[in-house]
Scaffold this motif. Structure first.
Motif, short mmCIF file in Angstrom:
data_model
loop_
_atom_site.label_atom_id
_atom_site.label_comp_id
_atom_site.label_asym_id
_atom_site.label_seq_id
_atom_site.Cartn_x
_atom_site.Cartn_y
_atom_site.Cartn_z
N MET A 1 1.10 -38.58 23.03
CA MET A 1 1.49 -37.32 23.48
C MET A 1 1.10 -36.40 24.57
N SER A 2 0.76 -35.36 25.46
CA SER A 2 0.16 -35.57 26.16
C SER A 2 -1.27 -35.41 26.23
N VAL A 3 -0.55 -33.76 25.22
CA VAL A 3 -1.55 -32.89 24.67
C VAL A 3 -1.49 -33.32 23.26
N SER A 4 -2.97 -33.38 22.69
CA SER A 4 -3.20 -33.41 21.07
C SER A 4 -2.47 -32.12 20.37
N ALA A 5 -1.17 -32.54 19.48
CA ALA A 5 -0.90 -32.08 18.38
C ALA A 5 -1.89 -30.71 17.59
N ILE A 6 -1.20 -29.28 16.89
CA ILE A 6 -1.64 -28.46 16.82
C ILE A 6 -1.58 -28.53 14.61
N GLU A 7 -1.93 -27.99 14.52
CA GLU A 7 -2.13 -27.57 12.97
C GLU A 7 -0.35 -26.12 12.09
N ASN A 8 -1.03 -25.07 13.08
CA ASN A 8 -0.48 -23.80 13.17
C ASN A 8 -0.26 -23.58 14.09
N GLY A 9 0.63 -22.63 14.74
CA GLY A 9 0.65 -22.13 16.19
C GLY A 9 1.77 -22.19 16.96
N THR A 10 1.70 -21.79 17.88
CA THR A 10 2.99 -22.56 18.49
C THR A 10 3.19 -22.58 19.68
N VAL A 11 3.89 -23.78 20.39
CA VAL A 11 4.07 -25.21 21.32
C VAL A 11 5.13 -24.23 22.29
N ILE A 12 4.86 -24.15 23.52
CA ILE A 12 6.05 -23.60 25.10
C ILE A 12 6.30 -25.03 24.94
N ASP A 13 7.52 -25.51 25.10
CA ASP A 13 7.50 -26.48 26.02
C ASP A 13 8.54 -26.02 26.75
N HIS A 14 8.94 -26.97 28.03
CA HIS A 14 9.59 -26.83 29.64
C HIS A 14 9.40 -25.05 30.13
N VAL A 15 8.49 -25.58 30.46
CA VAL A 15 7.93 -24.43 31.34
C VAL A 15 7.70 -24.92 32.61
N ASN B 1 -7.82 -16.66 20.28
CA ASN B 1 -7.15 -18.59 20.26
C ASN B 1 -7.18 -19.71 20.56
N GLN B 2 -7.24 -20.54 20.35
CA GLN B 2 -7.47 -22.18 21.02
C GLN B 2 -5.76 -22.44 21.59
N ILE B 3 -6.44 -22.84 22.31
CA ILE B 3 -4.67 -22.12 23.87
C ILE B 3 -5.28 -24.07 24.70
N THR B 4 -4.46 -25.26 24.61
CA THR B 4 -4.69 -26.63 25.47
C THR B 4 -2.83 -26.35 26.23
N PHE B 5 -3.51 -26.81 26.89
CA PHE B 5 -1.84 -27.20 27.71
C PHE B 5 -2.01 -28.14 29.25
N GLY B 6 -1.13 -28.88 29.06
CA GLY B 6 -0.68 -29.92 30.14
C GLY B 6 0.36 -29.53 30.87
N THR B 7 0.41 -29.39 32.47
CA THR B 7 0.89 -29.32 33.31
C THR B 7 1.04 -30.89 34.25
N GLY C 1 -2.40 -20.17 16.13
CA GLY C 1 -2.95 -19.30 15.36
C GLY C 1 -2.19 -18.48 15.50
N VAL C 2 -0.82 -18.34 16.69
CA VAL C 2 -0.11 -17.30 17.56
C VAL C 2 1.13 -17.53 16.66
N PHE C 3 2.41 -16.53 16.52
CA PHE C 3 3.39 -16.87 15.80
C PHE C 3 3.97 -15.34 16.75
N PHE C 4 4.86 -15.53 18.09
CA PHE C 4 5.21 -14.12 18.79
C PHE C 4 6.20 -13.79 18.31
N GLU C 5 6.63 -12.31 18.68
CA GLU C 5 7.75 -11.68 18.41
C GLU C 5 8.76 -12.09 19.29
N ASP C 6 10.16 -12.14 18.97
CA ASP C 6 11.08 -12.95 19.84
C ASP C 6 11.37 -12.06 21.38
#
Ligand code: CTP
Ligand code: ZN
Length: 152
Positions: A7-21, A40-46, A63-68
């Motif tokens: 993994m390029s960016v470490s795994a998270i315990e709870n929250g949202t991963v937005i992939d394919h940006v 909130n903690q945010i990590t990203f890889g680009t 710790g963030v779960f977005f509304e659709d």
């Protein structure tokens, strides 16, 4: 050489991963979702390799779960984004973004005479085509197509 599985960016315990940006739109996604304004903690890889996108970015928000409704706001800049909902380190749900019926802000009206281009009025569009996104301005009724779309 890096292991393909690593993994390029470490795994998270709870929250949202937005992939394919798309890498070029990473900061637009951050801005649209207001990630620059939360604690909130945010990590990203680009500029990660992606067969589909050439260069992709990935954003992990703890710790963030977005509304659709909120997530669909990124459809114009990251139409192929995949959301992974993480709970207790497990992917419990995968979501894709959908182009919404209306777009408020985000895009600029291509009509130079439009009120939104010379007064501080937030742009507002009705989505007339979702496939090859085209937007009809609420104010001047001119169509802004994907080709001449400028993200604000
Ligand atoms: N992920 C994470 N933290 C976890 C679990 C997963 O950050 N605790 C991330 C992974 O790094 C990956 C994404 O969430 O970027 C999706 O995880 P997973 O479904 O396990 O990976 P893939 O099968 O590669 O996903 P896909 O092929 O659907 O993109
Ligand atoms: Zn307009």
């Amino acid at each position: 050489m890096k292991e393909a599985k690593q993994m390029s960016v470490s795994a998270i315990e709870n929250g949202t991963v937005i992939d394919h940006v798309p890498a070029k739109n990473l900061f637009k996604v951050i801005q649209i979702l207001g990630l620059d304004r939360i604690d909130n903690q945010i990590t990203f890889g680009t500029n990660l390799e992606s067969k589909k996108l050439g260069r992709k970015a990935i954003i992990k928000i703890t710790g963030v779960f977005f509304e659709d409704e909120d997530i669909n706001r990124i459809a114009l800049v990251a139409p192929d984004a995949k959301l992974n909902i993480i709970r207790d380190y497990e992917v419990v749900e995968k979501k894709v973004v959908e182009v919404p019926d209306t777009i408020v802000g985000i895009a600029k009206c291509m009509n130079p005479k439009c009120i939104t281009n010379f007064e501080s009025v937030t742009t507002r569009f009705r989505v007339v085509s979702k496939k090859n996104v085209s937007l009809k301005c609420h104010y001047c009724e001119k169509i802004t197509t994907q080709e001449n779309m400028e993200i604000i």
